[in-house]
Structure formats: C-alpha cells, structure tokens
Design an enzyme around this catalytic site. Structure first.
Site, PDB file in Angstrom:
ATOM      1  N   SER A  23     -53.990  89.524  45.356  1.00  0.00           N
ATOM      2  CA  SER A  23     -54.702  88.722  46.375  1.00  0.00           C
ATOM      3  C   SER A  23     -55.823  87.940  45.818  1.00  0.00           C
ATOM      4  O   SER A  23     -57.103  88.400  45.760  1.00  0.00           O
ATOM      5  CB  SER A  23     -55.237  89.542  47.547  1.00  0.00           C
ATOM      6  OG  SER A  23     -55.628  88.831  48.560  1.00  0.00           O
ATOM      7  N   LEU A  24     -55.510  86.741  45.450  1.00  0.00           N
ATOM      8  CA  LEU A  24     -56.780  85.908  44.976  1.00  0.00           C
ATOM      9  C   LEU A  24     -57.654  85.832  45.855  1.00  0.00           C
ATOM     10  O   LEU A  24     -57.405  85.333  47.192  1.00  0.00           O
ATOM     11  CB  LEU A  24     -55.884  84.590  44.526  1.00  0.00           C
ATOM     12  CG  LEU A  24     -57.028  83.486  43.981  1.00  0.00           C
ATOM     13  CD1 LEU A  24     -57.696  83.747  42.745  1.00  0.00           C
ATOM     14  CD2 LEU A  24     -56.353  82.125  43.878  1.00  0.00           C
ATOM     15  N   GLY A  25     -58.903  85.837  45.492  1.00  0.00           N
ATOM     16  CA  GLY A  25     -59.967  85.798  46.564  1.00  0.00           C
ATOM     17  C   GLY A  25     -60.565  87.067  46.885  1.00  0.00           C
ATOM     18  O   GLY A  25     -61.493  87.264  47.523  1.00  0.00           O
ATOM     19  N   ARG A 139     -47.694  88.937  51.595  1.00  0.00           N
ATOM     20  CA  ARG A 139     -47.923  89.304  53.100  1.00  0.00           C
ATOM     21  C   ARG A 139     -47.126  88.486  53.894  1.00  0.00           C
ATOM     22  O   ARG A 139     -46.951  89.024  55.193  1.00  0.00           O
ATOM     23  CB  ARG A 139     -49.372  89.175  53.233  1.00  0.00           C
ATOM     24  CG  ARG A 139     -50.375  90.281  52.435  1.00  0.00           C
ATOM     25  CD  ARG A 139     -51.536  90.690  52.990  1.00  0.00           C
ATOM     26  NE  ARG A 139     -51.008  91.789  54.072  1.00  0.00           N
ATOM     27  CZ  ARG A 139     -51.783  92.643  54.820  1.00  0.00           C
ATOM     28  NH1 ARG A 139     -53.155  92.366  54.611  1.00  0.00           N
ATOM     29  NH2 ARG A 139     -51.213  93.307  55.885  1.00  0.00           N
ATOM     30  N   GLU A 175     -54.444  85.130  59.908  1.00  0.00           N
ATOM     31  CA  GLU A 175     -54.522  86.477  59.441  1.00  0.00           C
ATOM     32  C   GLU A 175     -54.895  87.576  60.198  1.00  0.00           C
ATOM     33  O   GLU A 175     -55.366  88.574  59.894  1.00  0.00           O
ATOM     34  CB  GLU A 175     -55.713  86.224  58.313  1.00  0.00           C
ATOM     35  CG  GLU A 175     -55.442  85.234  57.117  1.00  0.00           C
ATOM     36  CD  GLU A 175     -54.580  85.813  55.919  1.00  0.00           C
ATOM     37  OE1 GLU A 175     -54.657  86.824  55.594  1.00  0.00           O
ATOM     38  OE2 GLU A 175     -53.636  84.917  55.465  1.00  0.00           O
ATOM     39  N   HIS A 251     -61.737  87.251  54.290  1.00  0.00           N
ATOM     40  CA  HIS A 251     -61.603  87.486  55.890  1.00  0.00           C
ATOM     41  C   HIS A 251     -63.028  87.464  56.709  1.00  0.00           C
ATOM     42  O   HIS A 251     -64.072  88.224  55.930  1.00  0.00           O
ATOM     43  CB  HIS A 251     -61.112  88.794  56.158  1.00  0.00           C
ATOM     44  CG  HIS A 251     -59.639  88.566  55.911  1.00  0.00           C
ATOM     45  ND1 HIS A 251     -58.818  89.611  55.334  1.00  0.00           N
ATOM     46  CD2 HIS A 251     -58.550  87.426  56.044  1.00  0.00           C
ATOM     47  CE1 HIS A 251     -57.493  89.110  55.153  1.00  0.00           C
ATOM     48  NE2 HIS A 251     -57.360  88.107  55.364  1.00  0.00           N
ATOM     49  N   ASN A 364     -58.169  98.380  46.212  1.00  0.00           N
ATOM     50  CA  ASN A 364     -57.326  97.206  46.534  1.00  0.00           C
ATOM     51  C   ASN A 364     -58.014  96.198  47.282  1.00  0.00           C
ATOM     52  O   ASN A 364     -57.117  95.208  47.954  1.00  0.00           O
ATOM     53  CB  ASN A 364     -55.885  97.748  47.302  1.00  0.00           C
ATOM     54  CG  ASN A 364     -54.688  97.420  46.220  1.00  0.00           C
ATOM     55  OD1 ASN A 364     -54.863  96.490  45.309  1.00  0.00           O
ATOM     56  ND2 ASN A 364     -53.489  97.977  46.557  1.00  0.00           N
ATOM     57  N   CYS A 370     -60.301  97.079  57.541  1.00  0.00           N
ATOM     58  CA  CYS A 370     -59.107  96.594  57.184  1.00  0.00           C
ATOM     59  C   CYS A 370     -58.137  97.486  57.728  1.00  0.00           C
ATOM     60  O   CYS A 370     -56.892  97.010  58.124  1.00  0.00           O
ATOM     61  CB  CYS A 370     -58.957  96.392  55.744  1.00  0.00           C
ATOM     62  SG  CYS A 370     -59.808  95.217  55.179  1.00  0.00           S
TER      63      CYS A 370
END
EC number: 3.5.3.23
Length: 450
Positions: A23-25, A139, A175, A251, A364, A370
């Site tokens: 997950s870049l970012g 995802r 998302e 997010h 992660n 989350c």
C-alpha cells in the site's frame, strides 16, 4: 436492546495475514515489507478487542475474511492448470501479483463499505455500498465477496438495501467508511453524514496531493450520497488537506474521527477547515456540537501518523460520556500519552481511554478504527441481523479455538506459494461459514456445490 445502537462489526484477520508492503502511501505498510507476520496472533489480538467492547456493553459483530490466495483472480490474469500449478506459475513469474492476491487486507472493514442508517435515508432502510477500492489492486478484488458477506449478515430486504460497488475506475475511487462518519444527538435520530475525499476527478484545477495518491474522489462520495437517498441539507462534503495525504494520511480516519456530537481531528485535517466546521455545525443544527482540534504545535502530523492517535474508536458508553480506544503505539510516544491524559481530564465528552495491543495489524498500517465498520441499527434491524455474527462469550471462545486450530504462527510473503496454505485457508473458512451461519459466500464453496 430497547433503543437504536451503533454496532461495530470488526473484520476477522485472515489466515494469510502477511507483510508484503502493498500500500503506497501507507507508511507502516511499506516500512514493514518482507518482515515475517504472525497470523494467529493477529487474529487473536483482533478478537480480544471485539470481546472487550462486548464486555463494555456495546453491540459487537464479526465479519468473515476472504478466501486467499485468490486463485480465481490469478486465473483471470492468465495463470492456468491446477490450483497448485497456478500458485507455482504466479510465484515464479509474478511474485508481487501473487502477494497482492494473497493479502488479508479485508481485515480492515472500515474500507469494506459505506453504511447509511435508516433514519437518514428516504427509503427508511439501512443502505450498504461495498467500496470498489480501485486505487490498490490487492483491494480492488474484494468488493464482490464483501457484498456477499454483508448480504449474509444483513439479509432482510425489509430492513436492508444492498448496492453494488461503484464503477471501478479512478474517477469514482471509493474507500468506504474510512472516509465517512456520521454525527447525531442520538443514534436513532436523523443525522449528518460527513464524506471526506482526497481530490476531484473531473476538475484538474482543484488542489490535489503530489507525492501519494488520493484514494477517495468527490464524485464517488456524491454518488454514494445519491444512492443512499440522503437529505442534501444534512450531508456535508469536505476535502482532505493534500499536504497531509503526502505525509501518509491515506484515509481521513488517520487524521480525524467522529461520533455523535464530537469531531476529534488535527488542525491540518481538511482544506478550508473553518468552512468545514461551519458546514457541519449548520447541518447538525444544535448547540452541543463539539470540535476537539489538536494543534500541530502539540501533535505533529508525522506523530499522529506514527502513533495512529486519530485512527481510534470513539465509543458512547452513556448518553454523555465517550471512551476513546487507541492502539498501544500511542503509549510509545510521550507527547501522545501526555495529550491523551490532558484530553480525558478536560471538559469534553471524552473521559476515558482504553488501550489495545494491535501490533500485528499496526505493522501493516491499520489501527482500531481500520478494523471496524459501524452500523447503526434499530431494535428491529438488530433482531433481523444474523445473530450468529454477534459477539458473545460462546462465540469468542469458539472463534479463539478456531484460530488456534487453523492459523499459522509465522508467515512470510514467499509462503503464499505453498499450496498447503490455500488448503488450510479454505478448510478454515468452510468451518467459519458454518459457525457464523453465512451459507456459501466463497467461490470455492460455490464450485463445490455446482
């Protein structure tokens, strides 16, 4: 339950929980790439949080993980033969694609869907839209099974309306609830639905992040509001600050969290933050709306990202009191610890802190917020919900035994090519669907019955 409640449905960590850094970012995700994980510990940590919230008197539910590795997606990408051959080919020719198809990321159910309570919708039903998650390949393959599971948990057509995911294009990148929250005086009353997005898709003149991708678009948020038949005067849209997205705030729930009449956020969370506050207060329409803004001078954005201070759960423990649930990482930072002590001692609705060890998830990039999907339910809607998915002493004990029986205690990215892991995962999930009374929600089950 004799009144409307906000239930938390947590994602159960899947048997293939690993650190592939997909997950870049998401700084935590990429920082721990290739480290060994412990799926068994991860699942038990998540279950411990669920059980603790149940013991606090809250309604707590469980959402099942997905089948992984996803050999069906691998077949669509040209790998062929038996399942074992598909895994071997993918491992040799495209190991990163195999890692993406082996991700246990569905554990983060804040990204599973956007949910609007019946009090807010014209139809008078609870609306669900699974997130397309199209910004990340690993995802983007989730939404169909997510929809199957949500329909199995919330099956009554009288009470629940299920929509398909939005078009899986970057223009409508969605998302889920990680960019959505709801404000109200009481859960059973019409509330204000708050959608936060990262950029506009059809207007390049608007501000946008430069380093990391914005995963939620304005157009997606607007489409969900229309689908869910929301009152436009009680729906607020706000843009994330591109500056904080580029610092790892992938997010909104990494920089802000809300519950009932409280918004807890960083001073750099939104563009035109003063206007966002004004819009929320106007839509809310009562004097008791409480904004707790944390200044950069006290907690830097970098510190907030590293500690996941805002990726917390705000839980109403009574009509006037809230508890904030934070990861143990907050205790590792003296500034954050001092701030939390000051927060609960101040004159605001948040008067207690509960700390949970979620290290396996945090490695992660996923904290307490989350791991949960919030679903407001009237007593009738709660009764119509699949009762086998609601946490209690018996279910907790059963699921802990299930994890101990089926999960490995060490997993590396290279283990995803092991055909035995696929067998173990399917065996575990087949048993889980019986425990949770879900029916056949997985492709391998449907193949067996055809």
């Amino acid at each position: 339950m004799s009144k409307t409640v906000e239930a938390n449905f947590d994602g159960l960590v899947g048997p293939t929980h690993n650190y592939a850094g997909l997950s870049l970012g998401n700084i935590a995700s990429t920082s721990n790439q290739s480290a060994p994980s412990n799926p068994k510990q991860a699942a038990l940590q998540g279950l411990a949080k669920m059980k603790a919230l149940h013991d606090m008197g809250l309604v707590q539910g469980v959402l099942a993980p997905h089948e992984r590795p996803d050999v069906y997606t691998l077949r669509k990408l040209g790998f062929s033969g038996s399942d074992e051959q598909v895994l071997a080919q993918a491992s040799q020719q495209a190991p990163k694609i195999l890692a993406a198809c082996g991700s246990a990321s569905t554990m983060w159910t804040a990204n599973a869907a956007t949910v609007s309570p019946s009090a807010d919708t014209t139809s008078g039903t609870v609306h669900f839209t699974p997130a397309n998650l199209c910004s990340k390949f690993h995802r983007s393959i989730e939404h169909e099974t997510t929809g199957n599971i949500l329909k199995a948990v919330f099956s009554s057509e009288k009470h629940f309306t299920h929509h398909p995911a939005l078009n899986s294009t970057s223009h409508f990148g969605d998302e889920g609830a990680a960019n959505h929250t709801r404000f109200c005086q009481n859960y059973g009353e019409a509330g204000v639905e708050f959608f936060v997005f990262g950029q506009y898709s059809f207007d390049d003149s608007k501000p946008a992040p430069l380093r990391y991708p914005a995963r939620q678009t304005m157009e997606a948020s607007q489409a969900i509001a229309r689908r869910h038949q929301l009152n436009t005067s009680r729906t607020v849209f706000a843009q994330q600050n591109p500056e904080v997205i580029d610092q790892g705030v992938f997010h909104n729930d990494v920089i802000a969290v809300g519950n009932r009449n409280v918004l807890f956020c960083h001073e750099k969370a939104f563009l035109n933050q003063a206007q966002v506050y004004n819009d929320l207060k106007t839509a809310y329409g009562h004097d008791d709306f409480c904004i707790i803004e944390v200044p950069e001078s006290q907690i830097r954005v970098e510190t907030a990202v590293n500690s996941y201070l805002f990726n917390s759960q705000l839980l109403s423990t009574s009509d006037n009191n809230m508890t904030i649930v934070v990861p143990s990482d907050c205790q590792s930072d003296r500034q954050v610890t001092a701030y939390l002590e000051e927060l609960v001692a101040s004159n605001n609705p948040i008067n207690d802190v509960k700390v949970f060890d979620l290290r396996q998830s945090m490695n992660n990039g996923g904290g307490p917020a989350c791991l949960r999907l919030r679903v407001v339910l009237t007593p009738e809607e709660l009764s119509a919900t699949n009762q086998a998915c609601l946490m209690n002493e018996s279910l907790y004990s059963t699921l802990c035994q299930w994890v101990e029986k089926h999960y490995r205690d060490r997993l590396k990215e290279t283990d995803l090519a092991d055909p035995q892991l696929l067998v173990e995962s399917r065996t575990a999930l087949d048993e889980l669907t019986q425990i949770l009374k879900l029916g056949s929600v997985y492709q391998f089950q449907k193949n067996q019955s055809s």
